[in-house]
Design an enzyme around this catalytic site. Structure first.
Site, PDB file in Angstrom:
ATOM      1  CG  ASP A 160       9.092  10.333  22.728  1.00  0.00           C
ATOM      2  OD1 ASP A 160       8.683   9.471  22.506  1.00  0.00           O
ATOM      3  OD2 ASP A 160      10.231  11.037  22.640  1.00  0.00           O
ATOM      4  CB  SER A 161       5.015   6.669  21.108  1.00  0.00           C
ATOM      5  OG  SER A 161       4.921   5.568  21.928  1.00  0.00           O
ATOM      6  CG  ASP A 185      11.433   7.520  25.076  1.00  0.00           C
ATOM      7  OD1 ASP A 185      12.013   6.438  24.646  1.00  0.00           O
ATOM      8  OD2 ASP A 185       9.830   7.276  24.286  1.00  0.00           O
ATOM      9  CE  LYS A 212      12.493   3.905  23.553  1.00  0.00           C
ATOM     10  NZ  LYS A 212      12.653   5.064  22.377  1.00  0.00           N
ATOM     11  CD  GLU A 219      13.743   9.304  19.250  1.00  0.00           C
ATOM     12  OE1 GLU A 219      14.383  10.452  18.505  1.00  0.00           O
ATOM     13  OE2 GLU A 219      12.350   8.923  19.939  1.00  0.00           O
ATOM     14  CD  GLU A 263      10.470   2.832  15.831  1.00  0.00           C
ATOM     15  OE1 GLU A 263      10.965   3.924  17.193  1.00  0.00           O
ATOM     16  OE2 GLU A 263       9.432   3.333  15.536  1.00  0.00           O
TER      17      GLU A 263
HETATM   18  O1  KIV Z   1       8.364   6.244  22.161  1.00  0.00           O
HETATM   19  C1  KIV Z   1       7.538   4.750  22.098  1.00  0.00           C
HETATM   20  O2  KIV Z   1       6.906   4.376  22.063  1.00  0.00           O
HETATM   21  C2  KIV Z   1       9.080   4.509  21.666  1.00  0.00           C
HETATM   22  C3  KIV Z   1       8.567   3.009  20.714  1.00  0.00           C
HETATM   23  C4  KIV Z   1       8.325   2.986  19.435  1.00  0.00           C
HETATM   24  C5  KIV Z   1      10.054   1.915  21.418  1.00  0.00           C
HETATM   25  O3  KIV Z   1      10.030   4.448  21.782  1.00  0.00           O
END
Ligand code: KIV
Length: 277
Positions: free
Chosen positions: A44-45, A83, A112, A114, A181
């Site tokens: 989600d970056s 994500d 994924k 968090e 992280e």
């Molecule tokens: O969203 C993302 O790119 C991430 C990485 C920084 C692990 O969660």
């Protein structure tokens, strides 16, 4: 050959490092697959590096599915993790509905999410329903407001112990990998030794079982800010801007397009007859 969940456990067992890279579209996924990364993360970056938001919080399910589909088309032979966006896995019901969409509509192999111990029941429900899960602890970008900004986590004994507890709870709940992280390397080392799932570090040192970087950071495309843990392997921004400058210059001075190389000539038959002469 595409790696699957058991392969990542086997790699940890054999001490073979796992490589993960983010990708958000067809070309970045093709590059990642051609370069031989073990796992792609549709992170989600993308909110920061592709969509220009200040954080990952505004990223939606529709954004993630749209980008995951493109990545899947670009990397059909690579394991893809996507994500789950902010607040899309707050309850078991939400997590199952949204996780299923990421797998079925987006074509990802895993999701994924968090969060620590508190999210173990959510992880367990997803895994029991057949959705492989990667955990993510330490600096969790979706909750930086609560963490007090983009700060290294687990620096004192109490918070380091909490990270270990989180990692163990997620491991018991069935994650097949854990992103660590921005935590001290000794803490990442202990977690990597204590849990069965491979750890994938970003700013967590070399003792992790694998590493992940953001595509736009490591290729020098995104330069709004650069965390200490980023290594820039290529400077695509400078090369790109130089190329665009040359294009602008050549169009202005009339040297592009070259009529012998980049243009289609009419047949002799057509020449001179277009206006009936
Ligand atoms: O969203 C993302 O790119 C991430 C990485 C920084 C692990 O969660």
């Amino acid at each position: 050959m595409k790696k699957l969940v058991p392969d990542f456990f086997a790699m940890k067992e054999k001490k073979e490092k796992i490589t993960m890279l983010t990708a958000y579209d067809y070309p970045s996924a093709r590059w990642a697959e051609e370069a031989g990364v073990d796992m792609i993360l549709v992170g989600d970056s993308l909110g920061n590096v592709v969509l220009g938001y200040d954080s990952t919080v505004p990223v939606t399910m529709e954004d993630m599915i749209h980008h995951t589909k493109a990545v899947r088309r670009g990397a059909p032979e690579t394991f893809v993790v996507t994500d789950m966006p902010f607040m899309t896995y707050a309850t078991v019901e939400d997590a199952l509905r949204n996780g299923a969409r990421i797998i079925q509509e987006g074509g990802a192999d895993a999701v994924k999410l968090e969060g620590g111990e508190h999210f173990a029941p959510i992880v367990e429900a997803l895994v029991n329903s057949g959705i492989p899960v990667v955990g993510h602890i330490g600096l969790t970008p979706q909750t930086t407001t609560q963490l007090g900004g983009f700060k290294v986590q687990g620096k004192d004994l109490e918070s380091a112990r909490r990270l270990l507890r989180d990692a163990e709870a997620l491991d018991r709940a069935g994650i097949f990998a854990l992103t660590l992280e921005a935590i001290p390397l000794e803490v990442a080392k202990t977690i990597s030794e204590k849990i069965s799932a491979p750890t994938i570090g970003i700013g967590a040192g070399s003792y992790c079982d694998g590493q992940v970087l953001v595509f736009h950071d490591m290729l020098g495309i995104f330069d709004r800010f650069k965390p200490k843990f980023v290594k820039v392997y290529a400077d695509l921004k400078s090369h790109g801007i130089e190329g665009i400058r040359n294009y602008v210059k050549e169009v202005k001075e009339g040297t592009f397009p070259d009529n012998t190389q980049h243009t289609y000539a009419a047949s002799e038959d057509l020449q001179g007859k277009l206006y009936g002469d």
